[in-house]
Design an enzyme around this catalytic site. Structure first.
Site, PDB file in Angstrom:
ATOM      1  N   SER A 136      53.128  27.849  72.599  1.00  6.90           N
ATOM      2  CA  SER A 136      52.227  28.516  71.657  1.00  6.90           C
ATOM      3  C   SER A 136      50.786  28.415  72.140  1.00  6.90           C
ATOM      4  O   SER A 136      50.223  27.323  72.264  1.00  6.90           O
ATOM      5  CB  SER A 136      52.348  27.895  70.264  1.00  6.90           C
ATOM      6  OG  SER A 136      51.359  28.462  69.432  1.00  6.90           O
ATOM      7  N   HIS A 178      54.354  32.232  73.012  1.00  4.95           N
ATOM      8  CA  HIS A 178      54.299  32.477  71.570  1.00  4.95           C
ATOM      9  C   HIS A 178      52.842  32.758  71.206  1.00  4.95           C
ATOM     10  O   HIS A 178      51.968  31.933  71.458  1.00  4.95           O
ATOM     11  CB  HIS A 178      54.836  31.241  70.858  1.00  4.95           C
ATOM     12  CG  HIS A 178      54.891  31.342  69.376  1.00  4.95           C
ATOM     13  ND1 HIS A 178      56.009  31.761  68.691  1.00  4.95           N
ATOM     14  CD2 HIS A 178      53.959  31.058  68.433  1.00  4.95           C
ATOM     15  CE1 HIS A 178      55.764  31.732  67.392  1.00  4.95           C
ATOM     16  NE2 HIS A 178      54.524  31.315  67.204  1.00  4.95           N
ATOM     17  N   ASP A 191      50.227  33.542  68.263  1.00  2.00           N
ATOM     18  CA  ASP A 191      49.990  33.474  66.821  1.00  2.00           C
ATOM     19  C   ASP A 191      48.837  34.384  66.432  1.00  2.00           C
ATOM     20  O   ASP A 191      47.678  34.095  66.717  1.00  2.00           O
ATOM     21  CB  ASP A 191      49.652  32.034  66.424  1.00  2.00           C
ATOM     22  CG  ASP A 191      50.864  31.134  66.521  1.00  2.00           C
ATOM     23  OD1 ASP A 191      51.879  31.454  65.886  1.00  2.00           O
ATOM     24  OD2 ASP A 191      50.789  30.125  67.242  1.00  2.00           O
ATOM     25  N   MET A 220      46.609  35.919  63.571  1.00  2.00           N
ATOM     26  CA  MET A 220      46.217  35.609  62.178  1.00  2.00           C
ATOM     27  C   MET A 220      45.042  36.491  61.777  1.00  2.00           C
ATOM     28  O   MET A 220      44.174  36.791  62.597  1.00  2.00           O
ATOM     29  CB  MET A 220      45.806  34.142  62.075  1.00  2.00           C
ATOM     30  CG  MET A 220      46.859  33.174  62.584  1.00  2.00           C
ATOM     31  SD  MET A 220      46.403  31.472  62.243  1.00  2.00           S
ATOM     32  CE  MET A 220      47.646  30.603  63.226  1.00  2.00           C
ATOM     33  N   HIS A 280      53.876  36.438  66.893  1.00  2.00           N
ATOM     34  CA  HIS A 280      54.101  35.942  65.528  1.00  2.00           C
ATOM     35  C   HIS A 280      52.950  36.444  64.665  1.00  2.00           C
ATOM     36  O   HIS A 280      51.833  35.929  64.730  1.00  2.00           O
ATOM     37  CB  HIS A 280      54.142  34.395  65.583  1.00  2.00           C
ATOM     38  CG  HIS A 280      54.341  33.750  64.246  1.00  2.00           C
ATOM     39  ND1 HIS A 280      54.166  32.396  64.054  1.00  2.00           N
ATOM     40  CD2 HIS A 280      54.689  34.255  63.032  1.00  2.00           C
ATOM     41  CE1 HIS A 280      54.401  32.091  62.794  1.00  2.00           C
ATOM     42  NE2 HIS A 280      54.707  33.202  62.148  1.00  2.00           N
ATOM     43  N   MET A 301      50.996  36.648  61.547  1.00  2.00           N
ATOM     44  CA  MET A 301      50.687  36.037  60.240  1.00  2.00           C
ATOM     45  C   MET A 301      49.577  36.882  59.618  1.00  2.00           C
ATOM     46  O   MET A 301      48.424  36.465  59.510  1.00  2.00           O
ATOM     47  CB  MET A 301      50.270  34.571  60.437  1.00  2.00           C
ATOM     48  CG  MET A 301      51.456  33.663  60.722  1.00  2.00           C
ATOM     49  SD  MET A 301      50.973  32.113  61.497  1.00  2.00           S
ATOM     50  CE  MET A 301      50.907  32.657  63.198  1.00  2.00           C
ATOM     51  N   MET A 343      59.647  28.295  59.808  1.00  2.00           N
ATOM     52  CA  MET A 343      58.362  27.573  59.875  1.00  2.00           C
ATOM     53  C   MET A 343      58.577  26.109  59.470  1.00  2.00           C
ATOM     54  O   MET A 343      59.073  25.834  58.385  1.00  2.00           O
ATOM     55  CB  MET A 343      57.330  28.209  58.941  1.00  2.00           C
ATOM     56  CG  MET A 343      56.836  29.588  59.349  1.00  2.00           C
ATOM     57  SD  MET A 343      56.166  29.728  61.011  1.00  2.00           S
ATOM     58  CE  MET A 343      54.859  28.506  61.011  1.00  2.00           C
ATOM     59  N   GLY A 390      49.248  28.834  59.786  1.00  2.00           N
ATOM     60  CA  GLY A 390      47.785  28.921  59.784  1.00  2.00           C
ATOM     61  C   GLY A 390      47.099  28.068  60.830  1.00  2.00           C
ATOM     62  O   GLY A 390      46.060  28.456  61.356  1.00  2.00           O
ATOM     63  N   GLY A 395      48.881  21.814  65.306  1.00  2.00           N
ATOM     64  CA  GLY A 395      48.621  20.379  65.207  1.00  2.00           C
ATOM     65  C   GLY A 395      48.974  19.731  63.884  1.00  2.00           C
ATOM     66  O   GLY A 395      48.548  18.613  63.610  1.00  2.00           O
ATOM     67  N   ASP A 447      59.167  26.641  64.448  1.00  2.00           N
ATOM     68  CA  ASP A 447      57.750  26.710  64.811  1.00  2.00           C
ATOM     69  C   ASP A 447      56.917  25.767  63.955  1.00  2.00           C
ATOM     70  O   ASP A 447      56.827  25.941  62.741  1.00  2.00           O
ATOM     71  CB  ASP A 447      57.286  28.162  64.596  1.00  2.00           C
ATOM     72  CG  ASP A 447      55.854  28.415  65.038  1.00  2.00           C
ATOM     73  OD1 ASP A 447      55.263  27.545  65.705  1.00  2.00           O
ATOM     74  OD2 ASP A 447      55.332  29.496  64.697  1.00  2.00           O
ATOM     75  N   GLY A 482      54.781  21.706  64.625  1.00  2.00           N
ATOM     76  CA  GLY A 482      54.937  20.252  64.627  1.00  2.00           C
ATOM     77  C   GLY A 482      56.062  19.729  65.502  1.00  2.00           C
ATOM     78  O   GLY A 482      56.529  18.605  65.305  1.00  2.00           O
ATOM     79  N   GLY A 532      53.054  24.011  70.531  1.00  2.00           N
ATOM     80  CA  GLY A 532      51.657  24.268  70.885  1.00  2.00           C
ATOM     81  C   GLY A 532      50.986  22.994  71.352  1.00  2.00           C
ATOM     82  O   GLY A 532      50.829  22.746  72.551  1.00  2.00           O
ATOM     83  N   SER A 533      50.616  22.149  70.388  1.00  2.00           N
ATOM     84  CA  SER A 533      49.902  20.906  70.722  1.00  2.00           C
ATOM     85  C   SER A 533      50.688  20.022  71.679  1.00  2.00           C
ATOM     86  O   SER A 533      50.100  19.369  72.542  1.00  2.00           O
ATOM     87  CB  SER A 533      49.630  20.083  69.468  1.00  2.00           C
ATOM     88  OG  SER A 533      49.169  20.897  68.449  1.00  2.00           O
TER      89      SER A 533
HETATM   90  C1  DX5 Z   1      51.184  27.820  63.043  1.00  2.00           C
HETATM   91  C2  DX5 Z   1      51.699  28.568  64.227  1.00  2.00           C
HETATM   92  C3  DX5 Z   1      52.363  27.754  65.258  1.00  2.00           C
HETATM   93  C4  DX5 Z   1      51.482  26.729  65.926  1.00  2.00           C
HETATM   94  C5  DX5 Z   1      52.330  25.562  66.286  1.00  2.00           C
HETATM   95  O1  DX5 Z   1      50.782  28.723  62.079  1.00  2.00           O
HETATM   96  O2  DX5 Z   1      52.623  29.540  63.814  1.00  2.00           O
HETATM   97  O3  DX5 Z   1      52.931  28.593  66.267  1.00  2.00           O
HETATM   98  O4  DX5 Z   1      50.861  27.193  67.086  1.00  2.00           O
HETATM   99  O5  DX5 Z   1      51.488  24.592  66.776  1.00  2.00           O
HETATM  100  P1  DX5 Z   1      51.933  23.088  66.924  1.00  2.00           P
HETATM  101  O6  DX5 Z   1      53.053  23.066  67.915  1.00  2.00           O
HETATM  102  O7  DX5 Z   1      50.702  22.429  67.411  1.00  2.00           O
HETATM  103  O8  DX5 Z   1      52.361  22.617  65.570  1.00  2.00           O
HETATM  104 ZN    ZN Z   2      53.651  30.649  65.407  1.00  2.00          ZN
END
Ligand code: DX5
Ligand code: ZN
Length: 218
Positions: free
Chosen positions: A6, A30, A32, A34, A63, A65, A134, A139, A142, A170, A172, A192-193
């Site tokens: 991500s 991925h 995101d 928004m 993705h 949002m 999810m 949003g 991390g 997706d 955490g 992501g993180s």
């Molecule tokens: C949150 C995103 C995720 C996010 C996940 O709204 O949809 O894709 O990037 O990030 P981590 O892996 O850091 O939780």
């Molecule tokens: Zn996402």
């Protein structure tokens, strides 16, 4: 398993370089998207996603949002290996969004917020290629993994049955829980993180494969 990196957690000032660093260790990017309405955050949209195309051959998992997926989905350059996922809670009727995305010639996914009963996506399982579960409130990157996602993945797996619908998870995900979500039935793990928030994103992605007990298909 497929691993999706991500970009939300990457250094957005040099996305092409960030992608290059992880490319050999992941299957998908991925993205995101928004809009500051559907979720209280703004990221990037079609100009950034489309500009990244010439820097990578990885498929994109977009993705959305955003409140109006139908209006914006068509602005993304896509091919049959890419996917666009929208939220069932968005303003556009799901059937319309499904049709509009399918007509673009890519895979289509549906997602729901953690507090929306997952059963609300069940009527659409015959029309989608993937469901994005999810495991955080959408949003922000991390955030801490919501443990009830494991049960939601299992329930979805049962409901999907023999249908060719992928489950992506997706939010955490990291070395400590990647195995749990894969064993629960997730086909695609988004991180992501746990990848870009480390000093060596390539090594971090490889570590996720090891912790999942899986190997990357080439
Ligand atoms: C949150 C995103 C995720 C996010 C996940 O709204 O949809 O894709 O990037 O990030 P981590 O892996 O850091 O939780
Ligand atoms: Zn996402």
């Amino acid at each position: 398993m497929k691993l999706a990196a991500s970009l939300l957690a990457a250094d957005c000032a040099c996305l092409a370089r960030e992608v290059e660093r992880v490319e050999p260790a992941v299957d998908l990017l991925h993205l995101d998207v928004m809009d500051g309405h559907f979720v209280p955050n703004l990221t990037f949209g079609p100009p950034v996603a489309n500009a990244l195309r010439k820097h990578t051959s990885l498929p994109f998992a977009i993705h959305l949002m955003i409140e109006h997926p139908v209006r914006y989905a068509r602005e993304f350059q896509v091919s049959p290996v890419d996917s666009i996922t929208f939220h069932i809670e968005a303003a556009d009727p799901p059937e319309e969004a499904l049709r509009a995305i399918r007509d673009l010639g890519c895979r289509v996914g549906i997602s729901s917020r953690p507090r929306t009963p997952l059963a609300e996506v069940f009527p659409y399982l015959g029309m989608v290629d993937l469901v994005l579960v999810m495991s955080v409130e959408p949003g922000f990157g991390g955030q801490a993994f919501l443990p009830d996602a494991v049960g939601r993945i299992q329930a979805l797996r049962r409901e999907i049955g023999e249908r060719a619908v992928e489950i992506a998870v997706d939010g955490g995900i990291g070395p400590g829980n990647v195995r749990n979500v894969v064993e629960a039935g997730a086909d695609v793990v988004v991180a992501g993180s746990a990848i870009f928030g480390t000093p060596d994103p390539h090594a971090a992605a490889l570590e996720l494969w090891t912790r999942a007990g899986r190997t990357k298909r080439s």
